[in-house]
Design a protein around this motif. Structure first.
Motif: not given
Length: 189
Positions: A71-75, A93-115
């Motif tokens: 989940t390193d943003k550098a990737n 713009s490339v984003k790993n949804e496995a870390r975006m819950h931290l940015i959005n302050g919410i519970s972790p997503y379970t998949s990209t489709q969940d996000a």
């Protein structure tokens, strides 16, 4: 072209060499659970509905994926650079949804489709990818009716929270979709 459902949407993208080139470029990254989503999909649909001869300029092409193992943003920035080498004129713009819950302050997503299902608007909660058999696949967790009817409404996830609804309202003002697509109807402002 008349868009009546998911099959027509997929056909519109398959028949657009530029859109397919962008999707194929994203596919070269071999990302886990990847999709190109949001404005890339919505804008194409609305351009067709409005009979635009030229595509609307897209601020960014959102490539999202889900990889809990790194989940390193550098990737993400590295992936953007790889895509810029393939198609330098595309605003990637490339984003790993496995870390975006931290940015959005919410519970972790379970998949990209969940996000994607938790994006602000139903008409933007859309994504395209290639299935294992190479066919183009559309995800539309809230259906395609709103995007096809040029309706903007909050997703159920955004309706659950007054804080999220404030974000939704700010987005409507910032995006000002009616200025580009005059048929847009906002159901909740």
């Amino acid at each position: 072209m008349d868009l009546r459902g998911q099959d027509d949407i997929l056909l519109a993208f398959r028949n657009d060499p530029r859109m397919m080139e962008i999707l194929e470029a994203a596919q070269t990254l071999n990302l886990k659970d990847w999709w190109i989503c949001a404005g890339f999909v919505r804008s194409k649909i609305w351009d067709i509905i409005h009979n635009f001869r030229e595509p609307t300029r897209i601020d960014d092409v959102d490539v999202v994926y889900f990889d809990k193992t790194n989940t390193d943003k550098a990737n993400e920035k590295g992936y953007e650079q790889k895509l810029k080498q393939i198609l330098p004129s595309v605003p990637w713009s490339v984003k790993n949804e496995a870390r975006m819950h931290l940015i959005n302050g919410i519970s972790p997503y379970t998949s990209t489709q969940d996000a994607i299902s938790k994006f602000p608007e139903t008409a933007t909660a859309l994504g395209l990818t290639f299935a294992n058999d190479g066919s183009l696949h559309l995800t539309a967790p809230h259906g395609v009716e709103d995007v096809l009817n040029v309706i903007v409404r909050p997703t159920p996830y955004f309706l659950e929270s007054s804080d999220r609804m404030r974000i939704y309202s700010r987005r409507l003002k910032q995006k000002n979709w009616k200025a580009t697509w005059n048929q847009v109807t906002y159901l909740v402002e």
